[in-house]
Design a protein around this motif. Structure first.
Motif, PDB file in Angstrom:
ATOM      1  N   UNK A  44       0.769  -1.306  -0.150  1.00 15.74           N
ATOM      2  CA  UNK A  44       0.005  -0.079   0.003  1.00 15.74           C
ATOM      3  C   UNK A  44       0.855   1.405   0.268  1.00 15.74           C
ATOM      4  N   UNK A  45       2.053   1.244   0.890  1.00 20.37           N
ATOM      5  CA  UNK A  45       2.949   2.415   0.840  1.00 20.37           C
ATOM      6  C   UNK A  45       3.471   2.830  -0.632  1.00 20.37           C
ATOM      7  N   UNK A  46       3.869   1.566  -1.306  1.00 16.48           N
ATOM      8  CA  UNK A  46       4.389   1.727  -2.510  1.00 16.48           C
ATOM      9  C   UNK A  46       3.305   2.225  -3.547  1.00 16.48           C
ATOM     10  N   UNK A  47       2.071   1.926  -3.544  1.00 15.86           N
ATOM     11  CA  UNK A  47       1.114   2.131  -4.470  1.00 15.86           C
ATOM     12  C   UNK A  47       0.362   3.643  -4.183  1.00 15.86           C
ATOM     13  N   UNK A  48       0.351   3.935  -2.789  1.00 14.17           N
ATOM     14  CA  UNK A  48      -0.287   5.126  -2.348  1.00 14.17           C
ATOM     15  C   UNK A  48       0.692   6.031  -1.822  1.00 14.17           C
ATOM     16  N   UNK A  49       1.475   6.897  -2.744  1.00  9.72           N
ATOM     17  CA  UNK A  49       2.422   7.618  -2.377  1.00  9.72           C
ATOM     18  C   UNK A  49       2.263   8.664  -1.463  1.00  9.72           C
ATOM     19  N   UNK A  50       0.796   9.344  -1.275  1.00 10.15           N
ATOM     20  CA  UNK A  50       0.560  10.193  -0.390  1.00 10.15           C
ATOM     21  C   UNK A  50       0.739   9.896   1.073  1.00 10.15           C
ATOM     22  N   UNK A  51       0.709   8.625   1.298  1.00  7.75           N
ATOM     23  CA  UNK A  51       0.693   7.983   2.837  1.00  7.75           C
ATOM     24  C   UNK A  51       1.892   7.398   3.103  1.00  7.75           C
ATOM     25  N   UNK A  52       3.053   8.027   3.179  1.00  6.40           N
ATOM     26  CA  UNK A  52       4.483   7.418   3.246  1.00  6.40           C
ATOM     27  C   UNK A  52       4.630   6.568   4.668  1.00  6.40           C
ATOM     28  N   UNK A  53       3.873   6.944   5.557  1.00  5.75           N
ATOM     29  CA  UNK A  53       4.407   6.623   6.925  1.00  5.75           C
ATOM     30  C   UNK A  53       2.979   6.098   7.455  1.00  5.75           C
ATOM     31  N   UNK A  54       2.074   5.394   7.092  1.00  5.08           N
ATOM     32  CA  UNK A  54       0.748   5.332   7.543  1.00  5.08           C
ATOM     33  C   UNK A  54       0.602   4.562   8.679  1.00  5.08           C
TER      34      UNK A  54
END
Length: 239
Positions: free
Chosen positions: A195-205
């Motif tokens: 998910x971090x790789x696919x959704x760059x807007x949340x780098x440390x969710x």
């Protein structure tokens, strides 16, 4: 299911036997939902109706804050005007109080059944962090799954905090992103990394997994209880 109007006490024929019929039909339907492990929305409705009865019984008026958000301020004000007229009519109020006297313990019993079901599901639901949890917990991902299904529901969650003079409240909104079929190669940690790789807007969710050890209806029980449990869990982290 068979629903009960918000203003069922005053709507239609003001007759004890008629109101008793409406009430018993509604409560039978509510208990039918509980028997199928379907907690919502009937549990919220029961709470609303019970609080309504208590307010009328104790204060002869209604309180807007006790109603669910689907009741608009304009609708509520019309409803309160109706109750003000009723309170001024002694004969009508006697009939209302007779209905309230009969209905209150029945609502209490139904609420107790709902609470037992809620507690049962909550006891079999475990929430745990996935990977390192950042300082900010009010937004992130929720992985929801239950045995024996091998699918994981992936939600984006957002917790909002709002206050009044006396208390602080937390609300939660979720958005289903995808449903994935996990296996030995796709752990929660791997899913988070994906998910971090696919959704760059949340780098440390912040990411949490909620896993239930028994099958219950997703939309009507598991998801609502998981959301409330997550809010409680995050609140403890922030304390």
């Amino acid at each position: 299911m068979n629903t009960l109007p918000v203003n069922w006490l005053t709507e239609g024929l003001l007759d004890f036997e008629y109101k008793k019929y409406l009430l018993l039909a509604y409560l039978q339907a509510a208990k039918g939902e509980f028997s199928r492990h379907r907690l919502y929305p009937v549990f919220s409705d029961l709470i609303m109706h019970y609080r309504n009865l208590q307010q009328v019984k104790e204060h002869k008026r209604l309180v807007y804050e006790q109603f669910p958000q689907r009741i608009s301020r304009a609708d509520f004000e019309k409803l309160e005007l109706v109750y003000e007229k009723i309170v001024q009519d002694d004969e009508t109020m006697e009939q209302i109080e007779e209905i309230i006297q009969y209905a209150t313990p029945l609502f209490g019993q139904a609420l107790e059944e709902g609470k037992e079901l809620y507690d049962f599901v909550e006891r079999h639901l475990e929430i745990s962090p996935v990977g390192i949890t950042p300082m900010y917990h009010n937004e992130g991902y929720l992985f929801l799954e239950y045995s024996p299904v091998k699918e994981t529901q992936v939600y984006l969650y957002n917790i909002t905090v709002f206050e009044n003079t006396y208390e602080k409240y937390r609300g939660i909104h979720t958005q289903l992103l995808q449903t994935v079929r996990r296996g030995l190669a796709l752990t929660h940690e791997h899913l988070k990394a994906q998910l971090i790789k696919e959704r760059k807007e949340m780098p440390n969710p912040a990411t949490f997994a909620a896993v239930a050890s028994l099958p219950v209806p997703l939309e009507h029980s598991l998801l609502p209880i998981a959301k409330r449990s997550l809010v409680k869990y995050v609140s403890q982290l922030a304390a």
